[in-house]
Design a protein around this motif. Structure first.
Motif, short mmCIF file in Angstrom:
data_model
loop_
_atom_site.label_atom_id
_atom_site.label_comp_id
_atom_site.label_asym_id
_atom_site.label_seq_id
_atom_site.Cartn_x
_atom_site.Cartn_y
_atom_site.Cartn_z
N ARG A 126 -144.56 15.56 36.09
CA ARG A 126 -144.62 14.56 34.82
C ARG A 126 -144.45 15.30 33.46
NH1 ARG A 126 -149.81 12.17 35.82
NH2 ARG A 126 -148.93 11.79 37.82
N ILE A 127 -145.04 16.74 33.51
CA ILE A 127 -144.78 17.65 32.33
C ILE A 127 -143.30 18.08 32.08
CG2 ILE A 127 -145.40 19.81 31.45
CD1 ILE A 127 -148.38 19.20 32.64
N ALA A 128 -142.75 18.06 33.43
CA ALA A 128 -141.26 18.60 33.11
C ALA A 128 -140.49 17.57 32.52
CB ALA A 128 -140.77 19.00 34.48
N PHE A 129 -140.75 16.42 33.07
CA PHE A 129 -139.89 15.18 32.66
C PHE A 129 -140.19 15.02 31.15
CE2 PHE A 129 -139.71 10.37 31.72
CZ PHE A 129 -138.38 10.58 32.26
N ALA A 130 -141.58 14.90 30.71
CA ALA A 130 -141.83 14.73 29.32
C ALA A 130 -141.16 15.84 28.50
CB ALA A 130 -143.60 15.02 29.04
N ALA A 131 -141.09 17.12 29.15
CA ALA A 131 -140.50 18.36 28.24
C ALA A 131 -139.07 18.16 28.24
CB ALA A 131 -140.94 19.64 28.80
N GLY A 132 -138.60 17.20 29.06
CA GLY A 132 -137.01 17.12 28.95
C GLY A 132 -136.28 17.86 29.96
N LEU A 133 -136.98 18.59 30.95
CA LEU A 133 -136.42 19.39 32.09
C LEU A 133 -135.60 18.29 33.09
CD1 LEU A 133 -138.79 22.19 33.01
CD2 LEU A 133 -136.73 22.15 31.54
N ASP A 192 -145.19 13.82 20.07
CA ASP A 192 -146.60 14.63 20.20
C ASP A 192 -146.66 15.12 21.59
OD1 ASP A 192 -147.11 14.61 17.60
OD2 ASP A 192 -148.86 13.24 17.67
N ARG A 193 -146.49 14.18 22.59
CA ARG A 193 -146.45 14.48 23.98
C ARG A 193 -145.28 15.10 24.50
NH1 ARG A 193 -147.81 8.86 24.20
NH2 ARG A 193 -145.66 8.34 24.61
N THR A 194 -144.17 15.07 23.99
CA THR A 194 -143.06 15.87 24.24
C THR A 194 -143.38 17.20 23.59
OG1 THR A 194 -141.42 14.14 23.95
CG2 THR A 194 -140.73 16.20 23.64
N GLN A 195 -143.58 17.51 22.65
CA GLN A 195 -144.03 19.03 22.02
C GLN A 195 -144.93 19.51 22.88
OE1 GLN A 195 -142.42 20.62 20.08
NE2 GLN A 195 -140.85 18.81 19.74
N ALA A 196 -146.02 18.88 23.22
CA ALA A 196 -147.09 19.55 24.06
C ALA A 196 -146.55 19.69 25.57
CB ALA A 196 -148.15 18.28 24.15
N ALA A 197 -145.75 19.07 26.10
CA ALA A 197 -145.29 19.47 27.18
C ALA A 197 -144.40 20.57 27.14
CB ALA A 197 -144.27 18.22 27.94
N ARG A 198 -143.56 20.77 26.07
CA ARG A 198 -142.77 21.70 25.72
C ARG A 198 -143.40 22.99 25.52
NH1 ARG A 198 -137.97 18.67 21.97
NH2 ARG A 198 -137.03 17.81 23.93
N ARG A 199 -144.57 22.99 24.88
CA ARG A 199 -145.31 24.02 24.70
C ARG A 199 -145.91 24.77 26.26
NH1 ARG A 199 -146.81 21.41 20.17
NH2 ARG A 199 -148.65 20.46 21.19
N ARG A 200 -146.22 23.66 26.97
CA ARG A 200 -146.76 24.06 28.35
C ARG A 200 -145.57 24.93 29.02
NH1 ARG A 200 -150.37 19.20 30.78
NH2 ARG A 200 -152.29 19.73 29.73
N VAL A 234 -138.69 28.44 39.77
CA VAL A 234 -139.32 27.74 40.88
C VAL A 234 -139.68 26.45 40.66
CG1 VAL A 234 -141.60 27.61 42.11
CG2 VAL A 234 -140.40 29.91 41.84
N LEU A 235 -140.09 26.10 39.17
CA LEU A 235 -140.49 24.56 39.00
C LEU A 235 -138.94 23.73 39.16
CD1 LEU A 235 -141.80 22.83 37.70
CD2 LEU A 235 -141.44 23.44 35.44
N MET A 236 -137.80 24.39 38.68
CA MET A 236 -136.22 23.75 38.74
C MET A 236 -136.28 23.44 40.24
SD MET A 236 -135.91 23.28 35.81
CE MET A 236 -134.15 22.64 35.81
#
Length: 119
Positions: free
Chosen positions: A108-115, A44-52, A63-65
């Motif tokens: 932290r969000i980028a990490f959770a999303a797999g970036l 759920d945390r991964t999906q929420a981060a990917r949606r963001r 820029v985030l990268m």
């Protein structure tokens, strides 16, 4: 024994032989549900981060990268052929879209999303 090996390879958490002690069975079922709950929360945390992250424009993601790589705004600007002020605007927009106030929260969000991958 072969059946137990195949079951474990298929994702079984435990393999109980008959007759089985009822206490061991209940403990094993409880452990299975606890593990499922933990894995579901992580997914759920991964999906929420990917949606963001999906809310970001292509440039905001660029820029985030750069920020993930630890680059200052000037370096990001040069790499993307933008002005440092434009990078600042993209950075502010991405922070707003991610709903964060600090770079560490965005990372932290980028990490959770797999970036961000840990090598």
């Amino acid at each position: 024994m072969q059946l137990a090996v195949e079951a474990m390879k298929a994702g079984a958490l435990e393999f109980l032989e008959k007759p089985c002690d009822p206490h061991i069975l209940l403990r094993t079922v409880d452990e299975g549900f606890a593990r499922l709950e933990t894995e579901t929360a992580a997914a759920d945390r991964t999906q929420a981060a990917r949606r963001r992250i999906a809310r970001l424009s292509m440039r905001e993601t660029d820029v985030l990268m750069g920020l993930i790589d630890g680059q200052p705004n000037k370096v990001i600007a040069h790499a993307l052929s933008l002005s440092p002020r434009t990078v600042e605007i993209y950075r502010a927009n991405l922070m707003d879209k991610l709903g964060v106030r600090s770079l560490s929260e965005a990372l932290r969000i980028a990490f959770a999303a797999g970036l961000v991958t840990v090598d």
